[in-house]
Enzyme design. Structure first.
Site, mmCIF file in Angstrom:
data_model
loop_
_atom_site.group_PDB
_atom_site.id
_atom_site.type_symbol
_atom_site.label_atom_id
_atom_site.label_comp_id
_atom_site.label_asym_id
_atom_site.label_seq_id
_atom_site.Cartn_x
_atom_site.Cartn_y
_atom_site.Cartn_z
ATOM 1 N N PRO A 137 0.460 -1.014 0.127
ATOM 2 C CA PRO A 137 -0.246 0.251 -0.267
ATOM 3 C C PRO A 137 0.928 1.363 0.347
ATOM 4 O O PRO A 137 2.032 1.290 0.423
ATOM 5 C CB PRO A 137 -0.753 0.170 1.714
ATOM 6 C CG PRO A 137 -0.448 -1.117 1.580
ATOM 7 C CD PRO A 137 0.368 -2.127 1.373
ATOM 8 N N PHE A 138 0.555 2.482 -0.827
ATOM 9 C CA PHE A 138 1.566 3.306 -0.720
ATOM 10 C C PHE A 138 -0.355 4.286 -0.849
ATOM 11 O O PHE A 138 -0.976 4.985 -1.288
ATOM 12 C CB PHE A 138 2.128 3.622 -2.547
ATOM 13 C CG PHE A 138 2.751 4.888 -2.677
ATOM 14 C CD1 PHE A 138 3.443 5.422 -1.936
ATOM 15 C CD2 PHE A 138 1.584 5.917 -3.299
ATOM 16 C CE1 PHE A 138 3.883 7.057 -1.688
ATOM 17 C CE2 PHE A 138 1.869 7.334 -3.593
ATOM 18 C CZ PHE A 138 3.613 7.678 -2.922
#
Length: 68
Positions: free
Chosen positions: A2-3
């Site tokens: 996840p970013f």
């Protein structure tokens, strides 16, 4: 991996507030998506009020009006 990229104005954005944002966003991704904390990346883009517009005006201008 996840970013998360959070864009916000610099006003009231302390080091402590940024740490809390990173911690709580990470906790949410772990809890909701089952992601590993070591795989989570969070970037906070703190923008000057002079470079953020809202409702047809610069945030710096509307904040100044609210102070007066």
């Amino acid at each position: 991996m996840p970013f998360v990229n959070l864009k916000t104005t610099k006003t009231n954005l302390t080091r402590e507030a940024k740490a809390q944002i990173v911690r709580e966003f990470s906790e949410t991704l772990v809890r909701v998506l089952g992601k590993k904390p070591e795989n989570i990346h969070i970037v906070i883009d703190a923008v000057d009020d002079e470079n953020w517009g809202h409702s047809g005006a610069l945030v710096a201008h509307t904040r100044k009006l609210a102070e007066d």
